[in-house]
Motif scaffolding. Structure first.
Motif, PDB file in Angstrom:
ATOM      1  N   ASN A 120       9.499  -1.399   8.983  1.00  0.00           N
ATOM      2  CA  ASN A 120       9.460  -0.262   9.858  1.00  0.00           C
ATOM      3  C   ASN A 120      10.381   0.629   9.233  1.00  0.00           C
ATOM      4  N   GLY A 121      10.065   1.977   9.777  1.00  0.00           N
ATOM      5  CA  GLY A 121      10.998   2.989   9.363  1.00  0.00           C
ATOM      6  C   GLY A 121      11.347   2.921   7.520  1.00  0.00           C
ATOM      7  N   LEU A 122      10.100   2.939   7.233  1.00  0.00           N
ATOM      8  CA  LEU A 122      10.129   3.010   5.750  1.00  0.00           C
ATOM      9  C   LEU A 122      10.760   4.296   5.176  1.00  0.00           C
ATOM     10  N   LYS A 123      11.410   4.065   4.013  1.00  0.00           N
ATOM     11  CA  LYS A 123      12.006   5.431   3.284  1.00  0.00           C
ATOM     12  C   LYS A 123      11.502   5.408   1.891  1.00  0.00           C
ATOM     13  N   PRO A 124      11.563   6.527   1.240  1.00  0.00           N
ATOM     14  CA  PRO A 124      11.048   6.509  -0.123  1.00  0.00           C
ATOM     15  C   PRO A 124      11.821   5.352  -1.035  1.00  0.00           C
ATOM     16  N   GLU A 125      12.992   5.119  -0.994  1.00  0.00           N
ATOM     17  CA  GLU A 125      13.817   4.255  -1.576  1.00  0.00           C
ATOM     18  C   GLU A 125      13.429   2.866  -1.521  1.00  0.00           C
ATOM     19  N   ASP A 126      12.362   2.539  -0.856  1.00  0.00           N
ATOM     20  CA  ASP A 126      11.970   1.323  -0.248  1.00  0.00           C
ATOM     21  C   ASP A 126      10.617   1.013  -1.161  1.00  0.00           C
ATOM     22  N   THR A 127      10.219   2.026  -1.951  1.00  0.00           N
ATOM     23  CA  THR A 127       9.234   1.996  -3.037  1.00  0.00           C
ATOM     24  C   THR A 127       9.567   1.069  -4.052  1.00  0.00           C
ATOM     25  N   ALA A 128       8.680  -0.171  -4.200  1.00  0.00           N
ATOM     26  CA  ALA A 128       9.152  -1.240  -5.210  1.00  0.00           C
ATOM     27  C   ALA A 128       7.891  -2.058  -5.180  1.00  0.00           C
ATOM     28  N   VAL A 129       7.815  -3.155  -6.158  1.00  0.00           N
ATOM     29  CA  VAL A 129       6.974  -4.214  -6.131  1.00  0.00           C
ATOM     30  C   VAL A 129       7.652  -5.276  -5.333  1.00  0.00           C
ATOM     31  N   TYR A 130       7.528  -5.768  -4.181  1.00  0.00           N
ATOM     32  CA  TYR A 130       7.767  -6.871  -3.419  1.00  0.00           C
ATOM     33  C   TYR A 130       7.150  -8.299  -3.803  1.00  0.00           C
TER      34      TYR A 130
ATOM     35  N   ARG B  19      12.189 -21.335  -6.925  1.00  0.00           N
ATOM     36  CA  ARG B  19      11.414 -22.070  -8.041  1.00  0.00           C
ATOM     37  C   ARG B  19      10.084 -21.322  -8.009  1.00  0.00           C
ATOM     38  N   HIS B  20       9.438 -21.006  -7.105  1.00  0.00           N
ATOM     39  CA  HIS B  20       8.096 -20.364  -6.987  1.00  0.00           C
ATOM     40  C   HIS B  20       8.202 -18.909  -6.447  1.00  0.00           C
ATOM     41  N   TRP B  21       7.465 -18.212  -7.195  1.00  0.00           N
ATOM     42  CA  TRP B  21       7.178 -16.693  -6.841  1.00  0.00           C
ATOM     43  C   TRP B  21       5.734 -16.423  -6.936  1.00  0.00           C
ATOM     44  N   GLY B  22       5.541 -15.325  -6.124  1.00  0.00           N
ATOM     45  CA  GLY B  22       4.046 -14.847  -5.850  1.00  0.00           C
ATOM     46  C   GLY B  22       4.039 -13.542  -7.090  1.00  0.00           C
ATOM     47  N   GLN B  23       2.961 -12.873  -7.181  1.00  0.00           N
ATOM     48  CA  GLN B  23       2.702 -12.014  -8.208  1.00  0.00           C
ATOM     49  C   GLN B  23       3.371 -10.632  -7.867  1.00  0.00           C
ATOM     50  N   GLY B  24       3.349 -10.614  -6.653  1.00  0.00           N
ATOM     51  CA  GLY B  24       4.035  -9.168  -5.955  1.00  0.00           C
ATOM     52  C   GLY B  24       3.058  -8.547  -5.465  1.00  0.00           C
ATOM     53  N   THR B  25       3.472  -7.383  -4.863  1.00  0.00           N
ATOM     54  CA  THR B  25       2.344  -6.577  -4.216  1.00  0.00           C
ATOM     55  C   THR B  25       3.111  -5.172  -4.137  1.00  0.00           C
ATOM     56  N   GLN B  26       2.420  -4.018  -4.527  1.00  0.00           N
ATOM     57  CA  GLN B  26       3.061  -2.614  -4.522  1.00  0.00           C
ATOM     58  C   GLN B  26       3.299  -2.155  -3.010  1.00  0.00           C
ATOM     59  N   VAL B  27       4.390  -1.557  -3.052  1.00  0.00           N
ATOM     60  CA  VAL B  27       4.765  -0.698  -1.788  1.00  0.00           C
ATOM     61  C   VAL B  27       5.338   0.671  -2.267  1.00  0.00           C
ATOM     62  N   THR B  28       4.592   1.711  -1.634  1.00  0.00           N
ATOM     63  CA  THR B  28       4.882   3.087  -1.980  1.00  0.00           C
ATOM     64  C   THR B  28       5.136   3.762  -0.970  1.00  0.00           C
ATOM     65  N   VAL B  29       6.378   4.435  -0.734  1.00  0.00           N
ATOM     66  CA  VAL B  29       6.740   5.362   0.536  1.00  0.00           C
ATOM     67  C   VAL B  29       6.847   6.846  -0.116  1.00  0.00           C
ATOM     68  N   SER B  30       6.122   7.619   0.522  1.00  0.00           N
ATOM     69  CA  SER B  30       5.864   8.957   0.131  1.00  0.00           C
ATOM     70  C   SER B  30       6.849   9.793   1.275  1.00  0.00           C
ATOM     71  N   SER B  31       7.384  10.719   0.608  1.00  0.00           N
ATOM     72  CA  SER B  31       8.222  11.474   1.595  1.00  0.00           C
ATOM     73  C   SER B  31       7.420  12.824   2.252  1.00  0.00           C
TER      74      SER B  31
ATOM     75  N   GLY C 266       0.897  -1.114  -0.161  1.00  0.00           N
ATOM     76  CA  GLY C 266      -0.041  -0.150  -0.003  1.00  0.00           C
ATOM     77  C   GLY C 266       0.773   1.231   0.089  1.00  0.00           C
ATOM     78  N   LEU C 267       0.159   2.362   0.365  1.00  0.00           N
ATOM     79  CA  LEU C 267       0.849   3.534   0.127  1.00  0.00           C
ATOM     80  C   LEU C 267       0.937   3.928   1.856  1.00  0.00           C
ATOM     81  N   VAL C 268       2.232   4.449   2.058  1.00  0.00           N
ATOM     82  CA  VAL C 268       2.631   4.805   3.455  1.00  0.00           C
ATOM     83  C   VAL C 268       3.562   6.070   3.429  1.00  0.00           C
ATOM     84  N   GLN C 269       3.468   6.890   4.388  1.00  0.00           N
ATOM     85  CA  GLN C 269       4.559   8.102   4.451  1.00  0.00           C
ATOM     86  C   GLN C 269       5.871   7.355   5.102  1.00  0.00           C
ATOM     87  N   ALA C 270       6.840   8.220   4.733  1.00  0.00           N
ATOM     88  CA  ALA C 270       8.248   8.098   5.233  1.00  0.00           C
ATOM     89  C   ALA C 270       8.176   7.760   6.900  1.00  0.00           C
ATOM     90  N   GLY C 271       8.637   6.850   7.127  1.00  0.00           N
ATOM     91  CA  GLY C 271       9.035   6.533   8.620  1.00  0.00           C
ATOM     92  C   GLY C 271       7.734   5.811   9.252  1.00  0.00           C
TER      93      GLY C 271
END
Length: 124
Positions: A84-94, A112-124, A10-15
């Motif tokens: 925890n302590g998320l930073k904008p540079e952590d923004t990515a598909v995980y 061997r096996h991968w999920g579809q990914g989930t979006q993480v967006t960190v705003s400053s 999801g979307l979360v603010q820095a920190g």
């Protein structure tokens, strides 16, 4: 055969914090090392961290050490990435991934096996 589905992005603010979950279906995951990877736009896929099949050992990329924690519940067939302590540079598909290796390799080809990914967006 293991199917993996990530959730919790999801979307979360820095920190701020987010908790990502990886739910497995199919066979038991106790024999698999589990890894978390992420990929930001225009960048290569990056190893975030991993956990051994038993959950006894964990590994983290230098960029997330002290901030991220991986855990697993083999009975529930889930793997969690607490961020925890998320930073904008952590923004990515995980991505969650499973490997038959004993350890949790940092190289994606070991998984061997991968999920579809989930979006993480960190705003400053």
């Amino acid at each position: 055969q293991v199917q993996l589905v990530e959730s919790g992005g999801g979307l979360v603010q820095a920190g701020g914090s987010l908790r990502l979950s990886c739910a497995a279906s199919g066979r038991a995951i106790g024999t698999y090392a589990m890894g978390w990877f992420r990929q930001a736009p225009g960048k290569e896929r990056e190893f975030v961290g991993g956990i051994s099949g038993s959950g006894g050992t964990t590994y983290y990329a230098d960029s997330v050490k002290g901030r991220f924690t991986i855990s697993r519940d083999n009975a529930e067939k889930t793997v969690t990435l607490q961020m925890n302590g998320l930073k904008p540079e952590d923004t990515a598909v995980y991505y969650c991934a499973a490997s038959p290796a004993t350890t949790a390799p940092s190289v994606g080809s070991w998984y061997r096996h991968w999920g579809q990914g989930t979006q993480v967006t960190v705003s400053s």
